[in-house]
Design an enzyme around this catalytic site. Structure first.
Site, short mmCIF file in Angstrom:
data_model
loop_
_atom_site.label_atom_id
_atom_site.label_comp_id
_atom_site.label_asym_id
_atom_site.label_seq_id
_atom_site.Cartn_x
_atom_site.Cartn_y
_atom_site.Cartn_z
N LYS A 28 -12.34 -41.37 64.90
CA LYS A 28 -11.55 -40.14 64.71
C LYS A 28 -10.86 -39.73 66.00
O LYS A 28 -9.67 -39.44 66.02
CB LYS A 28 -12.47 -39.00 64.24
N ASN A 29 -11.65 -39.71 67.09
CA ASN A 29 -11.10 -39.17 68.34
C ASN A 29 -10.13 -40.13 69.02
O ASN A 29 -9.59 -39.81 70.08
CB ASN A 29 -12.22 -38.74 69.27
N ARG A 99 -8.45 -29.28 65.90
CA ARG A 99 -8.38 -29.12 67.35
C ARG A 99 -7.45 -30.16 68.01
O ARG A 99 -6.74 -29.88 68.96
CB ARG A 99 -9.81 -29.24 67.91
N ASP A 123 -14.11 -23.46 68.63
CA ASP A 123 -14.79 -24.30 67.66
C ASP A 123 -16.07 -23.59 67.30
O ASP A 123 -16.41 -22.60 67.91
CB ASP A 123 -15.13 -25.65 68.33
N ASP A 313 -21.18 -35.50 71.88
CA ASP A 313 -21.13 -35.70 70.43
C ASP A 313 -22.35 -36.45 69.88
O ASP A 313 -22.62 -36.42 68.69
CB ASP A 313 -19.85 -36.46 70.05
N1 EPU Z 1 -12.13 -27.72 79.25
C1 EPU Z 1 -11.62 -26.65 79.95
N2 EPU Z 1 -10.27 -26.54 80.08
C2 EPU Z 1 -9.40 -27.43 79.55
C3 EPU Z 1 -9.92 -28.53 78.84
C4 EPU Z 1 -11.29 -28.65 78.68
O1 EPU Z 1 -12.36 -25.81 80.44
O2 EPU Z 1 -8.18 -27.28 79.71
C5 EPU Z 1 -13.59 -27.85 79.07
C6 EPU Z 1 -14.00 -27.64 77.62
O3 EPU Z 1 -14.14 -26.28 77.29
C7 EPU Z 1 -15.31 -28.38 77.55
C8 EPU Z 1 -15.08 -29.56 78.48
O4 EPU Z 1 -14.00 -29.17 79.35
O5 EPU Z 1 -16.35 -27.61 78.07
C9 EPU Z 1 -14.77 -30.86 77.77
O6 EPU Z 1 -13.55 -30.78 77.11
P1 EPU Z 1 -12.59 -32.01 76.85
O7 EPU Z 1 -11.20 -31.56 77.14
O8 EPU Z 1 -13.09 -33.25 77.52
O9 EPU Z 1 -12.78 -32.20 75.28
P2 EPU Z 1 -11.69 -32.25 74.15
O10 EPU Z 1 -10.61 -33.20 74.52
O11 EPU Z 1 -11.30 -30.89 73.74
C10 EPU Z 1 -12.84 -34.28 72.95
C11 EPU Z 1 -13.36 -34.58 71.58
C12 EPU Z 1 -14.64 -33.82 71.32
C13 EPU Z 1 -15.65 -34.19 72.37
C14 EPU Z 1 -15.07 -33.92 73.78
C15 EPU Z 1 -15.97 -34.33 74.90
C16 EPU Z 1 -11.33 -34.95 70.34
C17 EPU Z 1 -10.41 -34.50 69.28
N3 EPU Z 1 -12.36 -34.17 70.60
O12 EPU Z 1 -12.55 -32.89 72.97
O13 EPU Z 1 -15.10 -34.27 70.06
O14 EPU Z 1 -16.82 -33.43 72.18
O15 EPU Z 1 -13.82 -34.64 73.92
O16 EPU Z 1 -16.25 -35.68 74.84
O17 EPU Z 1 -11.15 -36.01 70.93
C18 EPU Z 1 -15.93 -34.06 67.86
O18 EPU Z 1 -15.39 -35.14 67.61
O19 EPU Z 1 -16.74 -33.51 67.07
C19 EPU Z 1 -15.61 -33.39 69.11
C20 EPU Z 1 -15.82 -32.13 69.32
#
Ligand code: EPU
Length: 424
Positions: A28-29, A99, A123, A313
């Site tokens: 998915k991601n 998201r 979320d 995850d």
């Molecule tokens: N963060 C910030 N500021 C930002 C971006 C992120 O503070 O501008 C913080 C977030 O709040 C969090 C941390 O950094 O505490 C990690 O965020 P990241 O940006 O790495 O995550 P994401 O890209 O929003 C993806 C996956 C998530 C997975 C995370 C971490 C997708 C669509 N989502 O999210 O997957 O948990 O990376 O590996 O790729 C899921 O699939 O259920 C899911 C939540």
């Protein structure tokens, strides 16, 4: 494509060991980001190994509003046609459903020079800020405006910049990467995320004609190319390591011997090492990984970290495994402090888990006891299903829509290896 949400339940009954072979679909991601990248080249793109999940359909709806139509000619194959005449707007009704809609920001800004996107909300497990995306794109010349719940960004043409992340955010890395492809000059991204799904996106972009060096490392170097110079390609989505881990967790709690076909052990090496510490056996076999467990596993301590550390995850699955392991395990969450909500549901099943801030202390019990529980998000939902396999009697899971967002036929796949599970 249209999405259809029917309130359903998943019913799991403890039956015993799991045996056989289960296939792991694409991630998915990864696929959601690959889909967003089709914004960057006109013409017809083809993605394969695409999971049949609700989030793919929702991303399809968002891309259709922007100007990329998609069809599924057969299961696992997604054909996306970028009409060239793009509308760089992502409306709230679509953004709030997924998201990963934030991943159209980089492609649209690079390709169209402007974008208006509803601000993604939080979320179930907490706030999901985009400050790192914004700050990095500003250093590349983008101007941002926030009003009425929308974020607007403009830059006739972005310029290369040295971006250094304080934390290797997956989404921020992907947005800066895609935006940098059409920027003038060279962009370096230090402390870039290096998850297999980020690598998959890089591989797609390079095949389309982007110039990216350092793929799979913490420093990505992107040399901008002219807009219009990318071409559509065919690409196979990387296997989903979180779905693979879900079937491993199922074997961990139920016992048995299962070949997880298409699992990529090199993408999960830290997790596999820790599960081996718990007493699981792994053996690479052609095209996959054989996973075996018998009796009660041993407890371990685990902390979540960005890749290659143990992914956040995986954590609901790990806590579920620890719930029925022998001993006490401490789990530390370093990414999303609020991501413990499903613990209340595990308590309903008789688990002994205490949370405090970033930590959970899990005292293993010999068995859980089936009860009605709720799936609060995708991963928590999968963990409830796994918990049901270790619970005497019947576990009835509601909130199945969350599970469908990220799992391609979880019920059918678990049934195929002998689980007593159905949708009602
Ligand atoms: N963060 C910030 N500021 C930002 C971006 C992120 O503070 O501008 C913080 C977030 O709040 C969090 C941390 O950094 O505490 C990690 O965020 P990241 O940006 O790495 O995550 P994401 O890209 O929003 C993806 C996956 C998530 C997975 C995370 C971490 C997708 C669509 N989502 O999210 O997957 O948990 O990376 O590996 O790729 C899921 O699939 O259920 C899911 C939540």
């Amino acid at each position: 494509m249209r999405t259809n949400q029917v309130p359903e339940h998943i019913v799991v009954r403890q039956r015993g060991e799991l045996h056989g072979t289960v296939d792991v679909p694409g991630a998915k991601n990864s696929v959601l980001k690959l889909m967003a990248a089709t914004i960057m080249a006109d013409g017809t793109h083809e993605l394969t190994n695409v999971p049949a999940i609700a989030d793919v359909a929702i991303m399809g709806d968002l891309l259709a509003a922007i100007g990329v139509d998609s069809t599924v000619p057969e299961p696992g194959r997604l054909v996306l046609t970028n009409r060239g005449d793009l509308v760089p707007v992502a409306p709230y009704e679509l953004v709030e459903r997924i998201r990963a809609s934030i991943n159209v920001l980089g492609p649209l800004l690079g390709r169209c020079g402007r974008v208006r996107l509803a601000m993604p909300g939080g979320d179930d497990f907490g706030a999901r800020p985009i400050d790192m995306h914004v700050a990095a794109l500003e250093t590349m010349g983008a101007e941002f405006k926030f009003s009425h719940g929308d974020v607007e960004a403009r830059a006739d043409r972005l310029h290369g910049a040295a971006v250094s992340f304080a934390f290797p955010s997956v989404g921020a890395t992907e947005n800066v990467l895609t935006a940098a492809v059409f920027a003038e000059g060279v962009t370096t991204i230090d402390n870039a995320a290096r998850e297999p799904e980020v690598v998959d996106l890089c591989d797609l972009l390079v095949a389309m004609g982007a110039d990216i060096a350092g793929v799979g490392t913490s420093t990505l170097t992107v040399r901008g190319v002219e807009r219009g110079s990318l071409r559509p390609v065919g690409h196979r989505t990387v296997a989903d390591r979180i779905q693979a881990a879900t079937y491993m967790a199922a074997v961990a709690v139920a016992g048995g011997d299962v070949v997880v076909r298409d699992a990529r052990p090199e993408h999960m090496s830290n997790l596999l090492a820790r599960l081996a510490d718990m007493g699981m056996d792994f053996e690479p076999v052609p095209g996959g990984l054989r996973v075996a467990a018998s009796g009660r596993l041993r407890s371990i301590d685990v902390q979540t970290l960005p890749y290659p550390g143990i992914a956040t995850d995986y954590k609901p699955l790990v806590i579920t495994m620890l719930s029925v392991a022998d001993g006490v395990g401490i789990v530390t969450e370093n990414l999303y402090p609020g991501r413990f909500r499903y613990v209340e549901e595990l308590l309903r099943l008789g688990a002994d888990v205490r949370t405090n801030g970033h930590h959970a202390v899990v005292r293993g019990v010999p068995r859980l006891s089936g009860a009605p529980v709720r799936a609060h998000d995708i991963r928590a939902g999968a963990a409830m299903v796994v918990a049901g396999l270790a619970a005497e009697g019947e576990t009835v899971i509601s909130g199945v829509g969350h599970i469908d967002r990220g799992y391609d036929d979880l019920v059918g796949r678990l049934r195929s290896v002998g689980a007593d599970i159905e949708r009602v």
